[in-house]
Structures are given as C-alpha cells and as structure tokens.
Design a protein around this motif. Structure first.
Motif, short mmCIF file in Angstrom:
data_model
loop_
_atom_site.label_atom_id
_atom_site.label_comp_id
_atom_site.label_asym_id
_atom_site.label_seq_id
_atom_site.Cartn_x
_atom_site.Cartn_y
_atom_site.Cartn_z
N ARG A 73 0.83 -1.21 0.00
CA ARG A 73 0.00 0.00 0.00
C ARG A 73 0.87 1.27 0.00
N LEU A 74 1.95 1.24 0.76
CA LEU A 74 2.86 2.39 0.80
C LEU A 74 3.51 2.63 -0.56
N VAL A 75 3.97 1.55 -1.20
CA VAL A 75 4.63 1.69 -2.49
C VAL A 75 3.66 2.21 -3.54
N TYR A 76 2.47 1.64 -3.59
CA TYR A 76 1.48 2.12 -4.55
C TYR A 76 1.10 3.57 -4.29
N GLY A 77 1.04 3.94 -3.02
CA GLY A 77 0.74 5.34 -2.70
C GLY A 77 1.80 6.29 -3.20
N LEU A 105 8.88 4.28 -15.80
CA LEU A 105 10.27 4.60 -15.50
C LEU A 105 10.41 6.04 -15.03
N ASP A 106 9.66 6.96 -15.64
CA ASP A 106 9.68 8.35 -15.19
C ASP A 106 9.23 8.45 -13.73
N VAL A 107 8.12 7.79 -13.43
CA VAL A 107 7.58 7.84 -12.07
C VAL A 107 8.56 7.23 -11.08
N ASP A 108 9.11 6.07 -11.43
CA ASP A 108 10.03 5.39 -10.52
C ASP A 108 11.28 6.22 -10.26
N ARG A 109 11.83 6.82 -11.28
CA ARG A 109 13.03 7.63 -11.10
C ARG A 109 12.75 8.84 -10.22
N LEU A 110 11.59 9.48 -10.44
CA LEU A 110 11.25 10.66 -9.65
C LEU A 110 11.11 10.29 -8.17
N VAL A 111 10.42 9.20 -7.89
CA VAL A 111 10.25 8.78 -6.50
C VAL A 111 11.60 8.43 -5.88
N GLN A 142 14.11 -1.99 -7.94
CA GLN A 142 13.58 -1.19 -9.03
C GLN A 142 13.08 -2.10 -10.15
N VAL A 143 13.90 -3.08 -10.51
CA VAL A 143 13.56 -4.02 -11.58
C VAL A 143 13.90 -5.43 -11.11
N ARG A 153 5.80 -8.73 -10.31
CA ARG A 153 4.74 -7.85 -9.83
C ARG A 153 5.18 -6.96 -8.68
N ASP A 154 6.23 -7.37 -7.93
CA ASP A 154 6.59 -6.60 -6.74
C ASP A 154 7.79 -5.70 -6.93
N CYS A 155 8.30 -5.54 -8.17
CA CYS A 155 9.35 -4.54 -8.39
C CYS A 155 8.69 -3.19 -8.64
N THR A 156 9.38 -2.12 -8.30
CA THR A 156 8.71 -0.81 -8.28
C THR A 156 8.33 -0.31 -9.67
N VAL A 157 9.12 -0.65 -10.70
CA VAL A 157 8.74 -0.20 -12.04
C VAL A 157 7.40 -0.82 -12.44
N ARG A 158 7.24 -2.12 -12.17
CA ARG A 158 5.97 -2.77 -12.49
C ARG A 158 4.83 -2.20 -11.65
#
Length: 242
Positions: A73-77, A105-111, A142-143, A153-158
C-alpha cells in the motif's frame, strides 16, 4: 468521451450551463448518488468525483493493484503521488491546460530521486512519512525479472505501471502511441485534462504535495509542456533482475 468530439455531449454540456431546470435535476440526482462536480468545461468535459460513502465510489482496486499488506500500500501510494508529480511538477502546471508524457520509468526515477534526497536529509518530511520512502527505495527492487524476462509484480517499475493502468481505467491518462514504449509490458502514457481537473480541484495526493513542495530536480520542472526528458529507457534493464 469529450465534448469536442461528441456533438450530443457538447449540446448537453451547453444545457448544463444554461438550462436551470436540467441543472437542478442533475444536481439533485448527483447529490443523491454522493457525486460532486469537479469541473464542466469543453476540454475535460463533465468531471465528477464520488464521495467515500457513494455507491459509485471505487472501493476495490484489486483489478489493477496487488495489495498484500501495508508495504504494498505504501509503495502504490508513492507511485500514485509520483505519477501526479511527474505530470504536474508545480502548482502552476495544475492551472495550465496541456498534457504530459509519462512512463513507469519516469515515475520510478522521480520517487527514487526524492527518496535519496530524504535519506541524505536534503528534504525534511513531517513525521510518519519516512516509512513509505524507505519501503520503496530500500526494501523494493527497481527491476526484477521472471525466468521468462517479464517484470515481477513486486518490483517498483511494475508497480508504477500498475498505477498508471488504474489511472487509465478512469480516463486520467491515456496511451500515447506516437512514441515507442520502453519495453513490451510497459506503455507510454499521456495525462488528460480530466487528471488535471482532479488534482486542481480535489487536491493532489500527499506525496504529490511533498514532491512539488521540495526542490525537485530541474529536468522535471522544465518540461511542463508535455515532453519527457527521459529517452534512454534501457538503463534499468541492462542487468537481469533476480
């Protein structure tokens, strides 16, 4: 649908603004359903938001997001706030019409850039917010790839892509097919005026407020007219994840 492309929608929107009887009937019906009008203009159309007690409120996100506990939930938030901050990097961007390309990738890098700044105390957070950033940047890869080479499913880019898929289901982003996607299971998205209306009127997620309130990297701020500065999509996938 948009009023600019549908004549019937355009005529109904005109009546919404000029016909008091229609407007009264609409407002009474919307109120009974727990709906609130965010905006009603030609670019975004009629944009509604459901109150938490509304029978039309979305209470189940399992179709898009796999939430197995607090960490997910935290990661999705953070991913949701990051997507909002990428598309609207400043308060001014929320007030200006226009769209912006965004990828997972844009979102993941920004976070992750902000997580690093928080770790080095370049950005100071209110109490309680640090746990989410640590979960994202420290506990999650990240990947990570499956044996067949697809994103786990549990890597942040996905997980960022899953959030963008959910936003697309509600018309807040749409697929941009004018540029090639970063890889097969990721898409290039483009924000919509409907998304901007939600952020401008209802307020962005707390994570979005945190990001735009900090000193975001200049490359994220200068591109508010719709072009993504990230063109090298291959970097996170150079090494095979576990």
């Amino acid at each position: 649908m948009s009023p600019a492309r549908h004549d019937l929608y355009s005529r109904l929107l005109d009546r919404f603004h000029t016909d008091p009887d229609l407007r009264t009937a609409f407002d009474e019906t919307a109120d009974g359903l727990g709906l609130r009008v965010l905006t009603a203009d030609r670019s975004a159309g009629l944009v509604l938001i459901a109150e938490p007690t509304s029978p039309l409120a979305v209470t189940d996100t399992s179709h898009w997001l796999r939430i197995r506990g607090t960490g997910d939930r935290l990661v999705y938030g953070l991913a949701l706030g990051g997507a909002t901050a990428w598309c609207y990097p400043t308060a001014r961007a929320v007030r200006e019409p226009g769209t912006r390309r965004v990828t997972a990738l844009d979102v993941d890098r920004l976070v992750r850039e902000h997580a690093a700044a928080i770790e080095t105390e370049e950005i100071t957070l209110d109490g309680g917010l640090g746990e989410a950033w640590r979960e994202y940047a420290t506990n999650r890869k990240q990947v990570a790839l499956t044996a067949s080479g697809r994103l786990k499913r549990d890597c942040t880019v996905r997980m960022c892509e899953d959030v963008l898929l959910m936003l697309a289901a509600f018309g807040l982003v749409m697929v941009d097919r004018t540029v090639p996607p970063p890889r097969a299971e990721l898409k290039v998205w483009r924000s919509t005026d409907r998304f901007r209306a939600h952020v401008a009127t209802a307020g962005g997620p707390l994570v979005w407020q945190t990001i735009i309130g900090s000193q975001a990297p200049e490359e994220h701020r200068k591109d508010s007219r719709g072009q993504s500065p990230h063109t090298d999509y291959g970097e996170p996938f150079d090494e095979r994840g576990e």
